[in-house]
Motif scaffolding. Structure first.
Motif, mmCIF file in Angstrom:
data_model
loop_
_atom_site.group_PDB
_atom_site.id
_atom_site.type_symbol
_atom_site.label_atom_id
_atom_site.label_comp_id
_atom_site.label_asym_id
_atom_site.label_seq_id
_atom_site.Cartn_x
_atom_site.Cartn_y
_atom_site.Cartn_z
ATOM 1 N N THR A 36 -8.599 30.846 62.586
ATOM 2 C CA THR A 36 -7.333 31.333 63.147
ATOM 3 C C THR A 36 -7.262 32.846 63.297
ATOM 4 O OG1 THR A 36 -6.298 31.497 60.966
ATOM 5 C CG2 THR A 36 -6.093 29.380 62.133
ATOM 6 N N THR A 56 0.554 31.027 59.476
ATOM 7 C CA THR A 56 -0.863 30.862 59.138
ATOM 8 C C THR A 56 -1.278 31.867 58.076
ATOM 9 O OG1 THR A 56 -1.312 30.072 61.373
ATOM 10 C CG2 THR A 56 -3.204 30.777 60.074
ATOM 11 N N THR A 100 0.079 30.636 54.790
ATOM 12 C CA THR A 100 -0.644 29.450 54.332
ATOM 13 C C THR A 100 -1.989 29.836 53.722
ATOM 14 O OG1 THR A 100 0.440 28.104 56.023
ATOM 15 C CG2 THR A 100 -1.589 27.217 55.058
#
Length: 145
Positions: free
Chosen positions: A93, A112, A115
């Motif tokens: 990502t 993201t 996370t």
């Protein structure tokens, strides 16, 4: 005397599978957004896989109450997996906040980034606690002659 226990056998199996995953990830390094982070994930999987296999081999030497023994064994496996998974997600990502050296020049969505940070930090804390307890579980072997 070292003998194979059920938990030890499971750790060896998990470790060898983790090692294999690391080897496969190494072949995929060029295919991700951040190859430096992917290299870090590859090395994490290979090294953590070897560590888990070694823990499995020596597991019969660990002297801890059963609940702590189970926590240490699977806490190490889960902690190492969370660290690896966080690094791998970051490599795909572009997340970089949790791992700024390997992530330099990349960024991802706030969700993201958060996370990845949670996975890496919780995995690091869990594996630190579990490995510290493992050291205490191995202290009795120092008194043997």
């Amino acid at each position: 005397m070292i003998e194979l226990t059920q938990i030890g056998a499971q750790l060896i199996f998990i470790g060898v599978v983790f090692f294999l995953v690391g080897l496969i990830q190494g072949a995929l390094i060029p295919a991700v957004k951040n190859s430096r982070m992917a290299l870090s994930g590859h090395m994490t999987a290979v090294q953590c896989g070897m560590a888990l296999a070694i823990f499995g081999v020596i597991w019969s030497l660990v002297v801890l109450p059963l609940f702590l023994e189970v926590f240490v064994a699977y806490g190490c496996a889960l902690g190492f997996t969370l660290i690896w998974l966080g690094i791998t997600v970051a490599s795909v990502t572009g997340a970089s906040k949790a791992l700024p050296i390997a992530g330099a020049g990349f960024s991802a969505t706030v969700t993201t980034e958060f996370t990845v940070k949670i996975m890496v930090r919780s995995g690091s804390l869990l594996s630190l606690i579990a490995c510290t307890l493992l050291v205490f579980g191995l202290l009795p072997i120092l008194g043997q002659s």
